[in-house]
Design a protein around this motif. Structure first.
Motif, mmCIF file in Angstrom:
data_model
loop_
_atom_site.group_PDB
_atom_site.id
_atom_site.type_symbol
_atom_site.label_atom_id
_atom_site.label_comp_id
_atom_site.label_asym_id
_atom_site.label_seq_id
_atom_site.Cartn_x
_atom_site.Cartn_y
_atom_site.Cartn_z
ATOM 1 N N SER A 78 -39.736 50.666 26.627
ATOM 2 C CA SER A 78 -38.276 50.599 26.654
ATOM 3 C C SER A 78 -37.710 51.711 27.531
ATOM 4 O O SER A 78 -36.630 51.568 28.114
ATOM 5 N N THR A 79 -38.447 52.830 27.645
ATOM 6 C CA THR A 79 -38.005 53.938 28.505
ATOM 7 C C THR A 79 -37.959 53.488 29.959
ATOM 8 O O THR A 79 -36.995 53.758 30.681
ATOM 9 N N ARG A 80 -39.003 52.793 30.408
ATOM 10 C CA ARG A 80 -39.014 52.285 31.782
ATOM 11 C C ARG A 80 -37.947 51.201 31.964
ATOM 12 O O ARG A 80 -37.291 51.136 33.013
ATOM 13 N N LEU A 81 -37.754 50.378 30.941
ATOM 14 C CA LEU A 81 -36.736 49.332 31.031
ATOM 15 C C LEU A 81 -35.351 49.938 31.213
ATOM 16 O O LEU A 81 -34.560 49.490 32.058
ATOM 17 N N LEU A 82 -35.052 50.991 30.442
ATOM 18 C CA LEU A 82 -33.765 51.664 30.582
ATOM 19 C C LEU A 82 -33.657 52.335 31.948
ATOM 20 O O LEU A 82 -32.608 52.278 32.603
ATOM 21 N N ALA A 83 -34.738 52.968 32.392
ATOM 22 C CA ALA A 83 -34.733 53.621 33.706
ATOM 23 C C ALA A 83 -34.438 52.619 34.820
ATOM 24 O O ALA A 83 -33.662 52.903 35.745
ATOM 25 N N ASP A 84 -35.040 51.435 34.742
ATOM 26 C CA ASP A 84 -34.807 50.412 35.763
ATOM 27 C C ASP A 84 -33.353 49.941 35.759
ATOM 28 O O ASP A 84 -32.758 49.716 36.820
ATOM 29 N N ARG A 85 -32.772 49.791 34.564
ATOM 30 C CA ARG A 85 -31.370 49.370 34.494
ATOM 31 C C ARG A 85 -30.457 50.426 35.116
ATOM 32 O O ARG A 85 -29.514 50.102 35.839
ATOM 33 N N LEU A 86 -30.726 51.681 34.809
ATOM 34 C CA LEU A 86 -29.918 52.758 35.362
ATOM 35 C C LEU A 86 -30.067 52.832 36.879
ATOM 36 O O LEU A 86 -29.090 53.043 37.605
ATOM 37 N N ALA A 87 -31.295 52.670 37.365
ATOM 38 C CA ALA A 87 -31.542 52.713 38.814
ATOM 39 C C ALA A 87 -30.825 51.563 39.516
ATOM 40 O O ALA A 87 -30.207 51.751 40.574
ATOM 41 N N ASP A 88 -30.916 50.359 38.948
ATOM 42 C CA ASP A 88 -30.269 49.193 39.570
ATOM 43 C C ASP A 88 -28.756 49.369 39.617
ATOM 44 O O ASP A 88 -28.112 49.064 40.631
ATOM 45 N N ALA A 89 -28.185 49.882 38.525
ATOM 46 C CA ALA A 89 -26.726 50.058 38.479
ATOM 47 C C ALA A 89 -26.274 51.146 39.447
ATOM 48 O O ALA A 89 -25.228 51.016 40.101
ATOM 49 N N THR A 90 -27.054 52.214 39.558
ATOM 50 C CA THR A 90 -26.690 53.297 40.481
ATOM 51 C C THR A 90 -26.820 52.840 41.927
ATOM 52 O O THR A 90 -25.964 53.146 42.773
ATOM 53 N N ARG A 91 -27.876 52.107 42.218
ATOM 54 C CA ARG A 91 -28.059 51.582 43.570
ATOM 55 C C ARG A 91 -26.924 50.633 43.942
ATOM 56 O O ARG A 91 -26.427 50.648 45.080
ATOM 57 N N ALA A 92 -26.493 49.826 42.985
ATOM 58 C CA ALA A 92 -25.379 48.917 43.241
ATOM 59 C C ALA A 92 -24.106 49.694 43.553
ATOM 60 O O ALA A 92 -23.304 49.285 44.400
ATOM 61 N N LEU A 139 -24.025 52.827 44.808
ATOM 62 C CA LEU A 139 -24.201 53.623 46.030
ATOM 63 C C LEU A 139 -24.286 52.765 47.287
ATOM 64 O O LEU A 139 -23.881 53.188 48.363
ATOM 65 N N GLY A 140 -24.842 51.573 47.161
ATOM 66 C CA GLY A 140 -25.011 50.714 48.323
ATOM 67 C C GLY A 140 -26.441 50.251 48.474
ATOM 68 O O GLY A 140 -27.385 50.923 48.022
ATOM 69 N N PRO A 141 -26.658 49.101 49.106
ATOM 70 C CA PRO A 141 -27.985 48.494 49.194
ATOM 71 C C PRO A 141 -29.006 49.281 50.023
ATOM 72 O O PRO A 141 -30.204 49.030 49.926
ATOM 73 N N ASP A 142 -28.526 50.213 50.847
ATOM 74 C CA ASP A 142 -29.466 50.997 51.650
ATOM 75 C C ASP A 142 -30.036 52.200 50.886
ATOM 76 O O ASP A 142 -30.835 52.964 51.419
ATOM 77 N N THR A 143 -29.649 52.365 49.621
ATOM 78 C CA THR A 143 -30.149 53.475 48.814
ATOM 79 C C THR A 143 -31.644 53.315 48.570
ATOM 80 O O THR A 143 -32.117 52.237 48.189
ATOM 81 N N VAL A 144 -32.393 54.385 48.784
ATOM 82 C CA VAL A 144 -33.843 54.373 48.560
ATOM 83 C C VAL A 144 -34.120 54.859 47.142
ATOM 84 O O VAL A 144 -33.745 55.973 46.777
ATOM 85 N N VAL A 145 -34.783 54.033 46.336
ATOM 86 C CA VAL A 145 -35.090 54.368 44.947
ATOM 87 C C VAL A 145 -36.593 54.606 44.805
ATOM 88 O O VAL A 145 -37.399 53.753 45.169
ATOM 89 N N GLU A 146 -36.952 55.786 44.291
ATOM 90 C CA GLU A 146 -38.355 56.136 44.049
ATOM 91 C C GLU A 146 -38.548 56.323 42.547
ATOM 92 O O GLU A 146 -37.968 57.226 41.952
ATOM 93 N N VAL A 147 -39.362 55.465 41.926
ATOM 94 C CA VAL A 147 -39.607 55.548 40.487
ATOM 95 C C VAL A 147 -40.913 56.303 40.231
ATOM 96 O O VAL A 147 -41.948 55.997 40.828
ATOM 97 N N ILE A 148 -40.848 57.289 39.345
ATOM 98 C CA ILE A 148 -42.007 58.116 39.020
ATOM 99 C C ILE A 148 -42.349 57.926 37.545
ATOM 100 O O ILE A 148 -41.559 58.266 36.662
ATOM 101 N N GLU A 149 -43.513 57.332 37.284
ATOM 102 C CA GLU A 149 -44.016 57.179 35.923
ATOM 103 C C GLU A 149 -44.816 58.435 35.581
ATOM 104 O O GLU A 149 -45.902 58.660 36.119
ATOM 105 N N LEU A 150 -44.283 59.266 34.688
ATOM 106 C CA LEU A 150 -44.952 60.529 34.382
ATOM 107 C C LEU A 150 -46.316 60.317 33.729
ATOM 108 O O LEU A 150 -47.181 61.196 33.815
ATOM 109 N N ARG A 151 -46.524 59.181 33.081
ATOM 110 C CA ARG A 151 -47.829 58.915 32.473
ATOM 111 C C ARG A 151 -48.929 58.947 33.532
ATOM 112 O O ARG A 151 -50.081 59.274 33.222
#
Length: 203
Positions: free
Chosen positions: A18-32, A34-46
């Motif tokens: 659920s932590t990754r699911l929430l992170a993805d939702r936050l990333a998608d909303a922030t990218r929306a 900021l604009g489609p050219d935003t570069v998103v890098e996801v880091i799984e600490l595990r």
């Protein structure tokens, strides 16, 4: 103007989580926002757990961890999401931020979020996460996002969570847009002197 970069640090241990699911939702909303050219890098600490432990023991990051640290340090904005363990952030989450340089997050816009089993743990945002990032001199947005198990259980609850996600994402996007663009730095000159000596075998 160069594309904005967004680092997403998620400390979920299970896969999927659920932590990754929430992170993805936050990333998608922030990218929306900021604009489609935003570069998103996801880091799984595990995936960095062993490297983080070695860094704590030796004082130096290995090549793969250094790449992760550089991604977080250079990003224009940061989303940090942790599961709640014993009424606080996870040990892995804390250990990762322990290995960052003390000035790495200074002034960086950060969206703080957490997941847990019940709503009782929502205060972790204000009593654990905010003090940590205040110490690191980051700039957390006003709205933190906490998701309990019940937030995923119904259409109405999921809709309420999404509204919190979009509000926090909008706040992060505004801070990122308002920040001046960072100057390009030479990678070698930005390394600590002790690490340069270690690389040359001179220490």
């Amino acid at each position: 103007m160069t594309a904005r970069t967004l680092a997403v640090v998620t400390a979920g241990l299970s896969q999927p989580s659920s932590t990754r699911l929430l992170a993805d939702r936050l990333a998608d909303a922030t990218r929306a926002a900021l604009g489609p050219d935003t570069v998103v890098e996801v880091i799984e600490l595990r995936d960095t757990a062993v490297d983080v432990t070695n860094n704590l023991l030796t004082g130096f990051p290995g090549p793969s961890l250094k790449e992760v640290v550089d991604t977080v340090t250079r990003a224009d904005g940061l989303i940090a999401v942790t599961p709640v363990f014993t009424a606080s952030y996870s040990g892995l989450f804390k250990s990762f931020f322990d290995v960052l340089d003390k000035d790495a997050l200074e002034g960086k816009p950060v969206l703080l979020a957490a997941t847990g089993g019940t709503e009782r743990h929502s205060l972790v945002l204000d009593f654990a996460l905010r003090p940590l990032f205040a110490y690191l001199r980051a700039h957390p947005v006003a709205t933190g996002v906490y998701a309990a198990s019940s937030d995923w259980g119904s259409v109405s609850a999921t809709g309420a969570l999404q509204r919190r996600v979009e509000r926090a994402a909008g706040e992060l996007a505004e801070l990122v847009k308002a920040a001046p663009e960072k100057a390009v730095t030479d990678e070698l000159t930005s390394l600590p002197f002790e690490q340069l000596l270690a690389a040359e075998g001179l220490n």
